[in-house]
Scaffold this active site. Structure first.
Site, short mmCIF file in Angstrom:
data_model
loop_
_atom_site.label_atom_id
_atom_site.label_comp_id
_atom_site.label_asym_id
_atom_site.label_seq_id
_atom_site.Cartn_x
_atom_site.Cartn_y
_atom_site.Cartn_z
N ASN A 10 0.87 -1.17 0.00
CA ASN A 10 0.00 0.00 0.00
C ASN A 10 0.91 1.22 0.00
OD1 ASN A 10 -1.77 2.09 0.45
ND2 ASN A 10 -2.78 1.15 2.21
N ARG A 92 -2.52 -1.95 -3.60
CA ARG A 92 -3.71 -1.13 -3.44
C ARG A 92 -3.61 0.05 -4.40
NH1 ARG A 92 -4.95 3.63 0.68
NH2 ARG A 92 -7.20 3.83 0.36
N HIS A 181 -12.72 3.06 -0.29
CA HIS A 181 -12.70 2.03 0.78
C HIS A 181 -13.36 0.73 0.31
CE1 HIS A 181 -12.77 5.63 3.80
NE2 HIS A 181 -11.53 5.25 3.57
N HIS A 209 -17.66 2.36 7.54
CA HIS A 209 -16.19 2.36 7.67
C HIS A 209 -15.80 3.70 8.27
CE1 HIS A 209 -11.99 1.44 6.18
NE2 HIS A 209 -11.92 2.76 6.39
N LEU A 210 -15.50 3.69 9.57
CA LEU A 210 -15.27 4.94 10.29
C LEU A 210 -13.83 5.00 10.78
CD1 LEU A 210 -18.54 4.96 12.43
CD2 LEU A 210 -18.19 5.85 10.11
N ARG A 242 -11.91 16.06 6.72
CA ARG A 242 -12.71 16.37 5.55
C ARG A 242 -14.13 16.75 5.96
NH1 ARG A 242 -10.95 10.88 3.20
NH2 ARG A 242 -8.86 11.28 2.38
N GLY A 331 -10.92 2.20 12.42
CA GLY A 331 -10.42 2.62 13.73
C GLY A 331 -11.47 3.10 14.70
N GLU A 385 -8.20 -5.04 5.03
CA GLU A 385 -8.03 -4.72 3.62
C GLU A 385 -6.84 -5.45 3.01
OE1 GLU A 385 -9.15 -0.29 2.84
OE2 GLU A 385 -8.54 -0.41 4.94
#
Length: 404
Positions: A10, A92, A181, A209-210, A242, A331, A385
């Site tokens: 990655n 990735r 993601h 997905h946090l 963001r 996470g 992942e």
């Protein structure tokens, strides 16, 4: 193909994360990270399967030097890149556009297309390309496989993927919802079905997905039908730095009234907004500590974060019609019990609730945190992942037709 190992890379703008996985039993033979590439204070941390992490600091000039350092660490454990056990290297790649709907063996045409997509992923695709090209130099005989963050979301219907702007303009500039993601959403939706003892094609799941970056997806029968991120990872949920969803006219307002440039607004929305813009912190643990201490600014940031999360849960419930599970991952999703509790509070009419004791338990494995016999399961499913990339890579190259 004789090898059973896959090296997952990655490559970020200033880092390389890696894992060497034996696909026979799913064992991680080595895990590591090279960070701050291009700086005098670069750092490499390498952990072989038996434990005993090794770390060193010093200048790592570029990704070429970083991957050579990784290769040297692996060789020190007898796991070098020249090993006949190495079947492929899986990479990735953040943006695959509309063309790449599945993992793909890299050739010159694939590299050219990833490069062509740089304008819609300027922070990610260049680094991904560098990682692939360097790995090709180190092992030119080995299959290099690109696994795209956007691929899982290419099953979205046009009604979900298109923005309501002029079609010719949108098509000319590739403006549409791509989502990100994807490897996480694919893995977590499938693992949620397994947790329920059902086949993925029989289950409808809302995946949350946090992490510092955050996204939601609506998955019907194993296929994504909607997701919160769009042309870029900026759209959707409130994230660490963001903004997520907002009125596009805010940009024009800031240009005209605030006399801000496009680059300044880009930096504002991607790096100085979200939680850090609201309260000065983007670590949910610190925000919760401040909330518990009575900090009103942190409380407002948390409430805005949860409000947006609830809106997406409700919206995707409507999109799916029937929801079998809501799965929290990454996470924050895996580790913040207050976020999980607050996100479903008041949604009992939808069949959603968490059991306080189950929610408070910390664990590494997938688990249910909803009350027994709940109409909709609420789950915590740790994402993986790297394993998803390795699995897709190995499945692809194990088909001899893809090695010609």
């Amino acid at each position: 193909m004789n090898g059973t190992r896959v090296l997952v890379l990655n490559s970020g703008s200033s880092s390389v994360k890696y894992q060497l996985i034996d696909m026979h039993g799913g064992d991680r033979l080595a895990v590591g990270l090279v960070e701050r590439i291009g700086e005098e204070t670069s750092r490499l941390k390498h952990t072989p399967a038996g434990g005993g992490s090794r770390e060193w600091s010093g200048p790592v000039a570029d990704h070429d030097a970083a991957l050579k350092a990784v290769a040297a660490e692996l060789a020190g454990d007898g796991l070098g890149l020249d090993s006949p056990e190495l079947a492929a290297i899986g990479h990735r790649v953040v943006h695959g556009g509309r063309r790449f709907t599945e993992p793909t063996v890299v050739d010159d045409a694939v590299l050219a297309e990833i490069e062509r997509l740089i304008p819609v992923a300027p922070l990610h695709n260049p680094a991904n390309l560098t990682g692939i090209r360097t790995a090709q130099q180190l092992r030119p005989d080995l299959p290099q496989v690109a696994v795209f963050d956007t691929a899982f979301h290419t099953t979205m219907p046009e009604s979900a993927a298109r923005y309501a702007i002029d079609v010719e303009t949108a098509d000319a500039h590739r403006v549409r919802r791509y989502g990100f993601h994807g490897t996480s959403h694919a893995y977590v939706s499938r693992e949620t079905a397994r947790l329920l003892g059902r086949a993925p094609e029989d289950v409808n799941v809302i995946v949350l997905h946090l992490g510092n970056g955050a996204s939601a997806s609506a998955v019907r029968g194993g296929r994504c039908v909607d997701t919160s991120m769009g042309l870029t990872p900026l759209e959707g949920l409130v994230m660490g730095t963001r903004s997520g969803d907002m009125d596009p006219a805010v940009i024009f307002h800031l240009m005209r009234v605030g006399e801000m440039s496009a680059d300044e607004i880009d930096t504002l929305l991607n790096k100085r907004s979200g939680l850090i813009g609201l309260c000065g912190d983007n670590d949910m643990r610190e925000i919760r500590r401040r909330v518990d201490a009575g900090d009103e600014r942190a409380r407002l940031a948390f409430d805005i974060y949860i409000h947006r999360l609830k809106k997406y849960i409700g919206a995707y419930y409507a999109v799916l019609g029937r929801v079998d599970a809501v799965a929290f991952t990454a996470g924050v999703g895996e580790n913040s019990a207050p976020v999980r509790e607050a996100a479903v509070a008041g949604l009992e009419g939808f069949g959603l609730a968490v059991d306080g004791e189950l929610n408070a338990v910390r664990g590494d494995g997938a688990r249910l945190i909803s009350p027994a016999h709940a109409r909709v399961a609420v789950a915590v499913v740790p994402t993986d992942e790297e394993m998803e990339i390795a699995t897709q890579t190995y499945a692809l190259v194990n088909d001899s037709g893809n090695l010609t």
